[in-house]
Design a protein around this motif. Structure first.
Motif, PDB file in Angstrom:
ATOM      1  N   GLY A  49       0.809  -1.211   0.000  1.00 35.67           N
ATOM      2  CA  GLY A  49       0.000   0.000   0.000  1.00 35.67           C
ATOM      3  C   GLY A  49       0.843   1.263   0.000  1.00 35.67           C
ATOM      4  N   LEU A  50       1.968   1.240   0.712  1.00 40.43           N
ATOM      5  CA  LEU A  50       2.875   2.389   0.713  1.00 40.43           C
ATOM      6  C   LEU A  50       3.443   2.627  -0.680  1.00 40.43           C
ATOM      7  N   ILE A  51       3.874   1.560  -1.338  1.00 42.80           N
ATOM      8  CA  ILE A  51       4.434   1.713  -2.682  1.00 42.80           C
ATOM      9  C   ILE A  51       3.388   2.310  -3.624  1.00 42.80           C
ATOM     10  N   LYS A  52       2.150   1.837  -3.544  1.00 41.64           N
ATOM     11  CA  LYS A  52       1.084   2.421  -4.374  1.00 41.64           C
ATOM     12  C   LYS A  52       0.942   3.909  -4.087  1.00 41.64           C
ATOM     13  N   THR A  53       0.964   4.297  -2.819  1.00 38.90           N
ATOM     14  CA  THR A  53       0.772   5.693  -2.453  1.00 38.90           C
ATOM     15  C   THR A  53       1.922   6.566  -2.936  1.00 38.90           C
ATOM     16  N   VAL A  54       3.146   6.051  -2.845  1.00 40.89           N
ATOM     17  CA  VAL A  54       4.299   6.781  -3.381  1.00 40.89           C
ATOM     18  C   VAL A  54       4.119   7.020  -4.874  1.00 40.89           C
ATOM     19  N   LEU A  55       3.655   6.013  -5.594  1.00 42.33           N
ATOM     20  CA  LEU A  55       3.443   6.154  -7.037  1.00 42.33           C
ATOM     21  C   LEU A  55       2.338   7.167  -7.323  1.00 42.33           C
ATOM     22  N   CYS A  56       1.290   7.198  -6.496  1.00 38.79           N
ATOM     23  CA  CYS A  56       0.237   8.195  -6.667  1.00 38.79           C
ATOM     24  C   CYS A  56       0.800   9.608  -6.515  1.00 38.79           C
ATOM     25  N   LEU A  57       1.650   9.813  -5.505  1.00 34.16           N
ATOM     26  CA  LEU A  57       2.245  11.126  -5.291  1.00 34.16           C
ATOM     27  C   LEU A  57       3.192  11.501  -6.430  1.00 34.16           C
ATOM     28  N   GLU A  58       3.919  10.518  -6.946  1.00 34.99           N
ATOM     29  CA  GLU A  58       4.822  10.778  -8.076  1.00 34.99           C
ATOM     30  C   GLU A  58       4.064  11.226  -9.317  1.00 34.99           C
ATOM     31  N   HIS A  59       2.968  10.542  -9.597  1.00 36.04           N
ATOM     32  CA  HIS A  59       2.239  10.780 -10.840  1.00 36.04           C
ATOM     33  C   HIS A  59       1.103  11.785 -10.682  1.00 36.04           C
ATOM     34  N   GLY A  60       0.778  12.150  -9.442  1.00 37.68           N
ATOM     35  CA  GLY A  60      -0.308  13.096  -9.232  1.00 37.68           C
ATOM     36  C   GLY A  60      -1.666  12.524  -9.582  1.00 37.68           C
ATOM     37  N   GLU A  61      -1.802  11.217  -9.510  1.00 40.62           N
ATOM     38  CA  GLU A  61      -3.046  10.552  -9.884  1.00 40.62           C
ATOM     39  C   GLU A  61      -3.385   9.462  -8.872  1.00 40.62           C
ATOM     40  N   VAL A  62      -4.666   9.146  -8.778  1.00 42.80           N
ATOM     41  CA  VAL A  62      -5.131   8.040  -7.951  1.00 42.80           C
ATOM     42  C   VAL A  62      -5.836   7.049  -8.861  1.00 42.80           C
ATOM     43  N   PRO A  63      -5.331   5.812  -8.957  1.00 40.73           N
ATOM     44  CA  PRO A  63      -5.958   4.826  -9.827  1.00 40.73           C
ATOM     45  C   PRO A  63      -7.257   4.296  -9.234  1.00 40.73           C
ATOM     46  N   PRO A  64      -8.069   3.627 -10.030  1.00 39.75           N
ATOM     47  CA  PRO A  64      -9.343   3.120  -9.516  1.00 39.75           C
ATOM     48  C   PRO A  64      -9.161   2.006  -8.490  1.00 39.75           C
ATOM     49  N   SER A  65     -10.059   1.992  -7.510  1.00 38.06           N
ATOM     50  CA  SER A  65     -10.168   0.867  -6.590  1.00 38.06           C
ATOM     51  C   SER A  65     -11.230  -0.056  -7.192  1.00 38.06           C
ATOM     52  N   LEU A  66     -10.899  -1.311  -7.381  1.00 38.66           N
ATOM     53  CA  LEU A  66     -11.750  -2.212  -8.168  1.00 38.66           C
ATOM     54  C   LEU A  66     -12.910  -2.780  -7.350  1.00 38.66           C
ATOM     55  N   HIS A  67     -13.909  -3.285  -8.079  1.00 42.46           N
ATOM     56  CA  HIS A  67     -15.038  -4.049  -7.524  1.00 42.46           C
ATOM     57  C   HIS A  67     -15.903  -3.224  -6.581  1.00 42.46           C
ATOM     58  N   PHE A  68     -15.925  -1.904  -6.773  1.00 44.07           N
ATOM     59  CA  PHE A  68     -16.778  -1.040  -5.960  1.00 44.07           C
ATOM     60  C   PHE A  68     -17.970  -0.605  -6.807  1.00 44.07           C
ATOM     61  N   GLU A  69     -19.171  -1.035  -6.403  1.00 45.03           N
ATOM     62  CA  GLU A  69     -20.385  -0.714  -7.157  1.00 45.03           C
ATOM     63  C   GLU A  69     -21.424  -0.003  -6.296  1.00 45.03           C
ATOM     64  N   ASN A  70     -21.717  -0.589  -5.127  1.00 44.63           N
ATOM     65  CA  ASN A  70     -22.707   0.002  -4.228  1.00 44.63           C
ATOM     66  C   ASN A  70     -22.066   0.234  -2.864  1.00 44.63           C
ATOM     67  N   PRO A  71     -22.052   1.485  -2.385  1.00 40.37           N
ATOM     68  CA  PRO A  71     -21.381   1.792  -1.112  1.00 40.37           C
ATOM     69  C   PRO A  71     -21.961   0.995   0.054  1.00 40.37           C
ATOM     70  N   ASN A  72     -21.069   0.564   0.940  1.00 38.19           N
ATOM     71  CA  ASN A  72     -21.466  -0.153   2.140  1.00 38.19           C
ATOM     72  C   ASN A  72     -22.389   0.735   2.982  1.00 38.19           C
ATOM     73  N   PRO A  73     -23.623   0.304   3.247  1.00 39.39           N
ATOM     74  CA  PRO A  73     -24.566   1.159   3.980  1.00 39.39           C
ATOM     75  C   PRO A  73     -24.176   1.398   5.432  1.00 39.39           C
ATOM     76  N   ARG A  74     -23.205   0.644   5.963  1.00 39.24           N
ATOM     77  CA  ARG A  74     -22.776   0.824   7.354  1.00 39.24           C
ATOM     78  C   ARG A  74     -21.785   1.983   7.490  1.00 39.24           C
ATOM     79  N   VAL A  75     -21.402   2.605   6.375  1.00 42.79           N
ATOM     80  CA  VAL A  75     -20.422   3.699   6.386  1.00 42.79           C
ATOM     81  C   VAL A  75     -21.134   5.025   6.157  1.00 42.79           C
ATOM     82  N   ASP A  76     -20.789   6.040   6.949  1.00 39.57           N
ATOM     83  CA  ASP A  76     -21.334   7.384   6.766  1.00 39.57           C
ATOM     84  C   ASP A  76     -20.507   8.104   5.702  1.00 39.57           C
TER      85      ASP A  76
END
Length: 482
Positions: free
Chosen positions: A375-402
């Motif tokens: 996860g750290l390596i991914k975050t370093v790459l996000c900061l390098e490229h100024g982009e956040v890639p998609p998080s997969l398999h997310f369709e309907n938000p978990n209703p237990r989260v505000d």
């Protein structure tokens, strides 16, 4: 002629202090090199390509990984698997083939990956011998030992013991074969192990105990015993996907992974002309303590404590964070983690300023002791490229989260990395372990003049490994209750 290099270095180092609450940058830690072997990706460039394209590297287990009758009761085993896990250049490291056969493959892969990480930093790995370089490595499982013991019953020797069973050898071998004189520690904080290794490496650098540090994690799924226990506990995904934050999330997927980051205090990295990929501004580690829960259940208060402490350590404002790489397993604990993040990151955040949150596990599965460094390596790459890639398999938000309180947003497509007006982007990595340990890191981008695109120091040519296959020892198939 006046040499103003030192003044320039100090100016660059103080760039992260302005507007962040720090008086100087001597406590900030630079990420100057990366090495990784993850499902579908060998090296940071391949990982970024996989993430940016939104690819899922999880799939069926290779036919030769497990005995046919050792699959979990729920059916065929899916996971994230690293190719070439059994290949190693023993002769290059001065190791005999016989000793290499007894070694845990996690040790073998870590030697190869650390070498590549040092080269990525522009260093010659052959020249670090004798240096005050630390190794902090996270490891939880040692499947190799169980198979080795079964295969060599009655003929185990010292090579088998130190190579297959002693977890201390994960860090010890790396320090030994590179000739390093700094601290050398293998730690087990369950799924938080490698992120805890990064935190301890930062403390070692900041105190002056070490000048450079390798923070690592390794995990190889080489047996099905642990998988069967997880399956029986109902924490594995029936469909073989980590659906972080989704209403249909039903568990995680186990995976292989080896990751190494080369760290140095920011002021020293700038003075040495190292290529700074990103900066760890602060970090914290906590334990849930004696909450009224089982030890394996997460605590929102314990996690929020680590997040808050990390920002206090960094001198940063939680409301400025634009992206969080979550622990994000795709289980019921997602709601606990997101509640803890919301509690702290909502503080001082202007109305309507969202925070992106994602999980690399949705791409590669859960590599457990190596999950934090992945996860750290991914975050370093996000900061390098100024982009956040998609998080997969997310369709309907978990209703237990505000979702509206922060508001939190799980990106389903490539998004720009958010940054507060007039300030550099701020990102974070969150991790937790089933033993109750929580770790949180706060990161910012590299100072402009020190980024790799501004001129990476020329290192030695990449090593061409003379790899030989070291087959996993034959053993009777695992059977429940045996």
């Amino acid at each position: 002629m006046h040499d103003d290099t030192g003044e320039l270095d100090q100016e660059l180092a103080s760039e992260h202090a302005r507007g962040r609450g720090r008086e100087d940058a001597t406590t900030a830690v630079a990420v100057i090199g990366i090495g990784c072997r993850l499902p579908g990706a060998h090296g940071p460039e391949q990982l970024w390509e996989l993430l940016r394209a939104g690819r899922d590297a999880v799939g069926p287990a290779p036919e030769d990984r497990f005995p046919a009758d050792a699959r979990p009761p729920s059916g065929g085993l899916r996971g994230g698997f690293v190719d070439g896990w059994d290949l190693f250049d023993a002769g290059f490291f001065g190791i005999t083939d016989e000793e290499a056969d007894a070694m845990d493959p996690q040790q073998r892969l870590l030697l190869l990956t650390a070498w590549e990480a040092l080269q990525d930093s522009g260093a010659d790995p052959r020249a670090v011998a004798g240096s005050r370089t630390a190794v902090f490595a996270g490891q939880s499982h040692a499947d190799h030992w169980d198979r080795l013991r079964a295969a060599r019953a009655g003929s185990l020797d010292l090579d088998c013991l130190v190579g297959g069973q002693q977890r201390s050898m994960l860090s010890g071998r790396l320090s030994h074969h590179l000739g390093l004189h700094g601290p050398s520690v293998t730690l087990d904080c369950a799924q938080a192990s490698s992120l805890a290794a990064v935190h301890l490496a930062c403390l070692s650098l900041r105190s002056g105990e070490s000048r450079t540090a390798l923070a690592c994690g390794a995990n190889l799924v080489l047996d099905t015993a642990v998988t069967e226990v997880f399956d029986g506990a109902g924490v594995l995904s029936g469909e073989g996907r980590c659906r972080f934050g989704d209403a249909a999330a039903d568990g995680f997927v186990r995976s292989d992974g080896v990751g190494v980051v080369v760290l140095k205090r920011l002021d020293r990295a700038l003075a040495d002309g190292d290529p700074v990929r990103a900066v760890i501004l602060g970090s914290a580690m906590s334990h849930d303590g004696a909450d009224e829960k089982r030890i394996t259940d997460p605590s929102p208060a314990g996690q929020a404590r680590a997040v808050r402490w990390a920002h206090e350590d960094a001198g940063t404002r939680p409301g400025d964070v634009g992206y969080v790489e979550a622990h994000g397993t795709g289980t019921r604990i997602d709601a606990v983690e997101l509640a803890a993040l919301t509690e702290v990151l909502a503080e001082g955040r202007p109305a309507g300023r969202s925070c992106l949150v994602g999980s690399v596990k949705s791409n590669i599965g859960h590599c457990e002791a190596a999950a934090g460094v992945a996860g750290l390596i991914k975050t370093v790459l996000c900061l390098e490229h100024g982009e956040v890639p998609p998080s997969l398999h997310f369709e309907n938000p978990n209703p237990r989260v505000d979702w509206e309180r922060l508001p939190l947003v799980v990106p389903t497509s490539l998004r720009p990395l958010p940054a507060p007006p007039g300030l550099p982007a701020l990102a974070a990595v969150n991790g937790q372990g089933m033993s109750g340990t929580n770790v949180h890191l706060v990161l910012g981008p590299a100072p402009r003049a020190s980024r790799p695109s501004a001129g990476r120091p020329a290192g030695p040519p990449a090593r061409t490994w003379q790899l030989r296959r070291h087959a996993f020892p034959a053993a009777p198939a695992f059977r429940p209750g045996r």
